[in-house]
Scaffold this motif. Structure first.
Motif, PDB file in Angstrom:
ATOM      1  N   VAL A 122     -16.682 -66.663  69.640  1.00  0.00           N
ATOM      2  CA  VAL A 122     -17.312 -67.150  70.865  1.00  0.00           C
ATOM      3  C   VAL A 122     -17.099 -66.147  71.990  1.00  0.00           C
ATOM      4  O   VAL A 122     -15.972 -65.725  72.265  1.00  0.00           O
ATOM      5  N   ALA A 123     -18.197 -65.772  72.638  1.00  0.00           N
ATOM      6  CA  ALA A 123     -18.147 -64.909  73.817  1.00  0.00           C
ATOM      7  C   ALA A 123     -18.807 -65.637  74.977  1.00  0.00           C
ATOM      8  O   ALA A 123     -19.697 -66.473  74.788  1.00  0.00           O
ATOM      9  N   LEU A 124     -18.366 -65.312  76.198  1.00  0.00           N
ATOM     10  CA  LEU A 124     -18.911 -65.897  77.414  1.00  0.00           C
ATOM     11  C   LEU A 124     -19.585 -64.815  78.240  1.00  0.00           C
ATOM     12  O   LEU A 124     -19.068 -63.701  78.359  1.00  0.00           O
ATOM     13  N   LEU A 125     -20.736 -65.159  78.808  1.00  0.00           N
ATOM     14  CA  LEU A 125     -21.399 -64.267  79.765  1.00  0.00           C
ATOM     15  C   LEU A 125     -21.696 -65.084  81.009  1.00  0.00           C
ATOM     16  O   LEU A 125     -22.435 -66.067  80.952  1.00  0.00           O
ATOM     17  N   GLY A 126     -21.110 -64.679  82.129  1.00  0.00           N
ATOM     18  CA  GLY A 126     -21.314 -65.410  83.375  1.00  0.00           C
ATOM     19  C   GLY A 126     -21.875 -64.514  84.460  1.00  0.00           C
ATOM     20  O   GLY A 126     -21.449 -63.364  84.607  1.00  0.00           O
ATOM     21  N   HIS A 127     -22.827 -65.049  85.212  1.00  0.00           N
ATOM     22  CA  HIS A 127     -23.417 -64.307  86.327  1.00  0.00           C
ATOM     23  C   HIS A 127     -22.858 -64.832  87.642  1.00  0.00           C
ATOM     24  O   HIS A 127     -22.683 -66.037  87.818  1.00  0.00           O
ATOM     25  N   SER A 128     -22.548 -63.923  88.550  1.00  0.00           N
ATOM     26  CA  SER A 128     -22.112 -64.271  89.903  1.00  0.00           C
ATOM     27  C   SER A 128     -20.845 -65.135  89.851  1.00  0.00           C
ATOM     28  O   SER A 128     -19.879 -64.775  89.194  1.00  0.00           O
ATOM     29  N   ARG A 129     -20.838 -66.317  90.511  1.00  0.00           N
ATOM     30  CA  ARG A 129     -19.607 -67.105  90.551  1.00  0.00           C
ATOM     31  C   ARG A 129     -19.122 -67.498  89.165  1.00  0.00           C
ATOM     32  O   ARG A 129     -17.910 -67.531  88.904  1.00  0.00           O
ATOM     33  N   SER A 130     -20.041 -67.771  88.255  1.00  0.00           N
ATOM     34  CA  SER A 130     -19.602 -68.198  86.924  1.00  0.00           C
ATOM     35  C   SER A 130     -18.951 -67.070  86.135  1.00  0.00           C
ATOM     36  O   SER A 130     -18.293 -67.321  85.121  1.00  0.00           O
ATOM     37  N   GLY A 131     -19.101 -65.819  86.595  1.00  0.00           N
ATOM     38  CA  GLY A 131     -18.344 -64.739  85.979  1.00  0.00           C
ATOM     39  C   GLY A 131     -16.857 -64.953  86.185  1.00  0.00           C
ATOM     40  O   GLY A 131     -16.057 -64.801  85.260  1.00  0.00           O
ATOM     41  N   GLY A 132     -16.471 -65.333  87.411  1.00  0.00           N
ATOM     42  CA  GLY A 132     -15.080 -65.654  87.687  1.00  0.00           C
ATOM     43  C   GLY A 132     -14.620 -66.876  86.926  1.00  0.00           C
ATOM     44  O   GLY A 132     -13.503 -66.910  86.387  1.00  0.00           O
ATOM     45  N   SER A 133     -15.473 -67.896  86.862  1.00  0.00           N
ATOM     46  CA  SER A 133     -15.129 -69.108  86.125  1.00  0.00           C
ATOM     47  C   SER A 133     -14.935 -68.812  84.642  1.00  0.00           C
ATOM     48  O   SER A 133     -14.066 -69.395  83.983  1.00  0.00           O
ATOM     49  N   SER A 134     -15.725 -67.892  84.114  1.00  0.00           N
ATOM     50  CA  SER A 134     -15.582 -67.507  82.705  1.00  0.00           C
ATOM     51  C   SER A 134     -14.258 -66.789  82.465  1.00  0.00           C
ATOM     52  O   SER A 134     -13.608 -66.997  81.428  1.00  0.00           O
ATOM     53  N   ILE A 135     -13.843 -65.956  83.429  1.00  0.00           N
ATOM     54  CA  ILE A 135     -12.535 -65.295  83.325  1.00  0.00           C
ATOM     55  C   ILE A 135     -11.418 -66.339  83.323  1.00  0.00           C
ATOM     56  O   ILE A 135     -10.479 -66.280  82.516  1.00  0.00           O
TER      57      ILE A 135
END
Length: 264
Positions: A122-135
């Motif tokens: 499983v990999a996550l790709l988040g744009h903008s704020r959800s990039g931080g949430s994914s981290i």
């Protein structure tokens, strides 16, 4: 352009309390378990904003079980729920919980086309704020194998108001969430602690705050992966309603696909 037929199926996750996540799975339906890529939209976006339908299809063509979804605040807003109810599900903490709900559905085989998904990759790709949430999510969940951040990765922004003006209910909820999670939301420290590969794809024409944060992240963990997209703004030149791809978006996609291929 690939000639593969991509199966597309929708899903809903009942979170209780009249809150739902609505999403969509795309995959080549060939019975081969594929690495999973969970795509999370930005704070002002949604799963069908601009480039997401095309980007998710492209990753499916590349052999990924792709999952796009709306954070629960999108459904709450579209249903006209009370402003304070919408505010309560607009926080970073709720965003991370929504990612967990989607990940749990994948892990339990409850999403459509489940036999096409390898829930151990499983990999996550988040744009903008959800990039931080994914981290944040990856730092707290060992099953995540890789993270990609598009134009994001900032520590959550503290809302401020003009002199004499009050914060909106949404801003108040976000501020209270930040004040209660200072250590948890320290993206630089959460990122430094990650042992999995992470790719930051950052447009060099994005806002100064994100460019400065990207520099801090590179200084914190230079062994990780960073790509700069020349001329790329916050959405890599894409707009909504979608008018087609751009050079910057194509480059962001190609670099992301190349990175994920080294992981999976």
């Amino acid at each position: 352009m690939s000639n593969q037929v991509i199966a597309v199926e929708r899903f809903s996750i009942d979170l209780g309390g009249s809150h739902f996540i609505h999403g969509e799975v795309k995959a080549v339906e060939d019975g081969i378990a594929k690495p999973v890529l969970v795509l999370s939209h930005g704070f002002k976006g949604h799963k069908d904003w601009g480039f997401w339908p095309e980007v998710s299809r492209r990753f499916a063509e590349q052999g990924y079980y792709t999952v796009t979804y709306n954070f629960s605040r999108i459904n709450a807003r579209s249903e006209g729920q009370d402003e304070r109810v919408v505010a309560a599900v607009s926080t970073v903490s709720r965003e991370v919980r929504d990612i967990e709900a989607v990940a749990a559905g994948i892990r339990k085989g409850e999403l459509p086309l489940a036999n096409e998904a390898d829930s151990k990759r499983v990999a996550l790709l988040g744009h903008s704020r959800s990039g931080g949430s994914s981290i944040i999510y990856a730092a707290e969940h060992a099953e995540v194998g890789a993270v990609v951040v598009w134009n994001g990765g900032s520590t959550p922004i503290r809302p401020t108001s003009e002199p004499g003006a009050e914060l909106s209910p949404q801003e108040q909820a976000i501020l209270a969430d930040i004040d209660s999670n200072g250590e948890r939301f320290n993206i630089v420290e959460r990122f430094k602690a990650l042992s999995i590969p992470v790719l930051f794809v950052q447009g060099d024409a994005d806002n100064e705050r994100l460019l400065a944060q990207n520099k801090r992240l590179q200084e914190a963990a230079s062994e990780q992966h960073f790509i700069s997209i020349a001329g790329g703004n916050h959405t890599f030149g894409a707009v909504d309603p979608y008018e087609g791809t751009t050079r910057e978006l194509d480059e962001a996609f190609a670099e992301t696909n190349r990175f994920l291929n080294t992981v999976y």
